[in-house]
Design a protein around this motif. Sequence first.
Motif, PDB file in Angstrom:
ATOM      1  N   ASP A  86       0.101 -14.652   3.727  1.00  0.00           N
ATOM      2  CA  ASP A  86       0.829 -14.850   2.472  1.00  0.00           C
ATOM      3  C   ASP A  86       2.072 -15.709   2.705  1.00  0.00           C
ATOM      4  N   VAL A  87       2.345 -16.619   1.783  1.00  0.00           N
ATOM      5  CA  VAL A  87       3.513 -17.492   1.904  1.00  0.00           C
ATOM      6  C   VAL A  87       4.702 -16.954   1.115  1.00  0.00           C
ATOM      7  N   VAL A  88       4.478 -15.901   0.339  1.00  0.00           N
ATOM      8  CA  VAL A  88       5.561 -15.262  -0.406  1.00  0.00           C
ATOM      9  C   VAL A  88       5.541 -13.769  -0.104  1.00  0.00           C
ATOM     10  N   GLU A  89       6.665 -13.115  -0.329  1.00  0.00           N
ATOM     11  CA  GLU A  89       6.744 -11.689  -0.085  1.00  0.00           C
ATOM     12  C   GLU A  89       5.916 -10.913  -1.106  1.00  0.00           C
ATOM     13  N   GLN A  90       5.493  -9.719  -0.707  1.00  0.00           N
ATOM     14  CA  GLN A  90       4.801  -8.824  -1.635  1.00  0.00           C
ATOM     15  C   GLN A  90       5.698  -8.498  -2.822  1.00  0.00           C
ATOM     16  N   ASP A  91       5.081  -8.355  -3.988  1.00  0.00           N
ATOM     17  CA  ASP A  91       5.848  -7.853  -5.117  1.00  0.00           C
ATOM     18  C   ASP A  91       6.064  -6.354  -4.943  1.00  0.00           C
ATOM     19  N   GLU A  92       6.993  -5.801  -5.683  1.00  0.00           N
ATOM     20  CA  GLU A  92       7.368  -4.399  -5.504  1.00  0.00           C
ATOM     21  C   GLU A  92       6.214  -3.445  -5.807  1.00  0.00           C
ATOM     22  N   ALA A  93       5.392  -3.793  -6.785  1.00  0.00           N
ATOM     23  CA  ALA A  93       4.270  -2.911  -7.133  1.00  0.00           C
ATOM     24  C   ALA A  93       3.271  -2.815  -5.985  1.00  0.00           C
ATOM     25  N   SER A  94       2.972  -3.954  -5.362  1.00  0.00           N
ATOM     26  CA  SER A  94       2.018  -3.953  -4.248  1.00  0.00           C
ATOM     27  C   SER A  94       2.588  -3.218  -3.046  1.00  0.00           C
ATOM     28  N   ALA A  95       3.883  -3.409  -2.776  1.00  0.00           N
ATOM     29  CA  ALA A  95       4.524  -2.724  -1.656  1.00  0.00           C
ATOM     30  C   ALA A  95       4.524  -1.219  -1.867  1.00  0.00           C
ATOM     31  N   ALA A  96       4.824  -0.792  -3.092  1.00  0.00           N
ATOM     32  CA  ALA A  96       4.837   0.641  -3.393  1.00  0.00           C
ATOM     33  C   ALA A  96       3.437   1.233  -3.322  1.00  0.00           C
ATOM     34  N   TYR A  97       2.446   0.483  -3.765  1.00  0.00           N
ATOM     35  CA  TYR A  97       1.056   0.945  -3.713  1.00  0.00           C
ATOM     36  C   TYR A  97       0.635   1.219  -2.269  1.00  0.00           C
ATOM     37  N   LEU A  98       0.959   0.289  -1.383  1.00  0.00           N
ATOM     38  CA  LEU A  98       0.566   0.438   0.019  1.00  0.00           C
ATOM     39  C   LEU A  98       1.334   1.577   0.685  1.00  0.00           C
ATOM     40  N   ALA A  99       2.598   1.751   0.320  1.00  0.00           N
ATOM     41  CA  ALA A  99       3.423   2.797   0.934  1.00  0.00           C
ATOM     42  C   ALA A  99       2.958   4.189   0.542  1.00  0.00           C
ATOM     43  N   LYS A 100       2.432   4.336  -0.643  1.00  0.00           N
ATOM     44  CA  LYS A 100       2.060   5.661  -1.140  1.00  0.00           C
ATOM     45  C   LYS A 100       0.592   6.010  -0.909  1.00  0.00           C
ATOM     46  N   SER A 101      -0.220   5.059  -0.522  1.00  0.00           N
ATOM     47  CA  SER A 101      -1.641   5.333  -0.317  1.00  0.00           C
ATOM     48  C   SER A 101      -1.889   5.771   1.129  1.00  0.00           C
ATOM     49  N   PRO A 102      -3.029   6.413   1.389  1.00  0.00           N
ATOM     50  CA  PRO A 102      -3.348   6.828   2.767  1.00  0.00           C
ATOM     51  C   PRO A 102      -3.992   5.713   3.592  1.00  0.00           C
ATOM     52  N   LEU A 103      -4.025   4.482   3.081  1.00  0.00           N
ATOM     53  CA  LEU A 103      -4.769   3.408   3.737  1.00  0.00           C
ATOM     54  C   LEU A 103      -4.247   3.098   5.139  1.00  0.00           C
ATOM     55  N   LEU A 104      -2.934   2.994   5.284  1.00  0.00           N
ATOM     56  CA  LEU A 104      -2.388   2.611   6.581  1.00  0.00           C
ATOM     57  C   LEU A 104      -2.602   3.688   7.641  1.00  0.00           C
ATOM     58  N   ALA A 105      -2.563   4.947   7.233  1.00  0.00           N
ATOM     59  CA  ALA A 105      -2.865   6.023   8.184  1.00  0.00           C
ATOM     60  C   ALA A 105      -4.315   5.927   8.648  1.00  0.00           C
ATOM     61  N   GLU A 106      -5.221   5.559   7.742  1.00  0.00           N
ATOM     62  CA  GLU A 106      -6.620   5.384   8.110  1.00  0.00           C
ATOM     63  C   GLU A 106      -6.791   4.185   9.035  1.00  0.00           C
ATOM     64  N   VAL A 107      -6.073   3.098   8.759  1.00  0.00           N
ATOM     65  CA  VAL A 107      -6.123   1.923   9.642  1.00  0.00           C
ATOM     66  C   VAL A 107      -5.664   2.302  11.047  1.00  0.00           C
ATOM     67  N   TYR A 108      -4.562   3.016  11.131  1.00  0.00           N
ATOM     68  CA  TYR A 108      -4.017   3.440  12.425  1.00  0.00           C
ATOM     69  C   TYR A 108      -5.033   4.293  13.185  1.00  0.00           C
ATOM     70  N   GLN A 155      12.207   3.409   1.384  1.00  0.00           N
ATOM     71  CA  GLN A 155      11.590   3.064   0.110  1.00  0.00           C
ATOM     72  C   GLN A 155      10.507   2.018   0.373  1.00  0.00           C
ATOM     73  N   ASP A 156       9.380   2.189  -0.266  1.00  0.00           N
ATOM     74  CA  ASP A 156       8.265   1.262  -0.103  1.00  0.00           C
ATOM     75  C   ASP A 156       7.888   1.096   1.375  1.00  0.00           C
ATOM     76  N   LEU A 157       7.964   2.182   2.124  1.00  0.00           N
ATOM     77  CA  LEU A 157       7.623   2.141   3.541  1.00  0.00           C
ATOM     78  C   LEU A 157       6.727   3.317   3.875  1.00  0.00           C
ATOM     79  N   HIS A 158       5.564   3.027   4.408  1.00  0.00           N
ATOM     80  CA  HIS A 158       4.635   4.092   4.775  1.00  0.00           C
ATOM     81  C   HIS A 158       5.165   4.845   5.998  1.00  0.00           C
ATOM     82  N   PRO A 159       4.985   6.172   6.066  1.00  0.00           N
ATOM     83  CA  PRO A 159       5.517   6.940   7.208  1.00  0.00           C
ATOM     84  C   PRO A 159       4.968   6.509   8.561  1.00  0.00           C
ATOM     85  N   ILE A 160       3.783   5.887   8.588  1.00  0.00           N
ATOM     86  CA  ILE A 160       3.195   5.504   9.870  1.00  0.00           C
ATOM     87  C   ILE A 160       3.855   4.244  10.440  1.00  0.00           C
ATOM     88  N   THR A 161       4.516   3.453   9.588  1.00  0.00           N
ATOM     89  CA  THR A 161       5.089   2.177  10.037  1.00  0.00           C
ATOM     90  C   THR A 161       6.149   2.358  11.116  1.00  0.00           C
TER      91      THR A 161
END
Length: 220
Positions: A86-108, A155-161
């Motif tokens: 991506d050449v631009v930063e994530q918008d706040e909605a996308s960042a919040a979506y990723l922070a609150k979902s279990p996706l990153l824990a599953e990736v890890y 804020q907008d940060l997943h606990p696994i990060t």
Amino acid sequence: EACSLYCANAVGAMAAGDGVEHGEDPFAGARREELDLHGLPAFKVDMPGMSVMTLDVPSVQSQDAWNSFMQLLSLADGIVILRLIDVVEQDEASAAYLAKSPLLAEVYEIVDSRPMFIVCVCKGPVRASMMTFPAISQLVLATDNASFGLPKYRQDLHPITPIALQKRMKEQAARRLQLVGDPLRASEAQRLGLVDFVGDEVTVENEVSRLIYRNCSPSS
């Protein structure tokens, strides 16, 4: 005693050549020539190289895109190239979506359990929970215009990060990055251990190609 005497006599007779009849050489003549190993063709065995898969990491609020990404990642092994382009930063909605979902824990969990070597290619701003991907990678390549940061700690940060970052960087550097929030240029991120290779876009792509060729080509 009789057995010992017999064995001693037999050994003596073989050494002297007396009283022992020798059979014909079964491999004499043409038969020995047929079995000559020097006439056999050389065998060549090719060993397959590692498999390689390239995945674009979704940065938008799309359940379908993330489901597709997770399905492919769960089947991957060998070298996996994760592209953050991506050449631009994530918008706040996308960042919040990723922070609150279990996706990153599953990736890890997938990366930790699968036999894979992760190469992360970063070509733009990597922020917030997306910082998880360079943190879980064995090798991180970044272009000159890439940058890294955690603009809103807690804020907008997943606990696994933060956990992943402390495995990649020194604890003091990871903690400062979380608390200060200032973005890092690629060269500074390399100095802190988050990035391994920095160059222009052509140089980075050439390095990716070199890694693939070196590790995925068959060898004999």
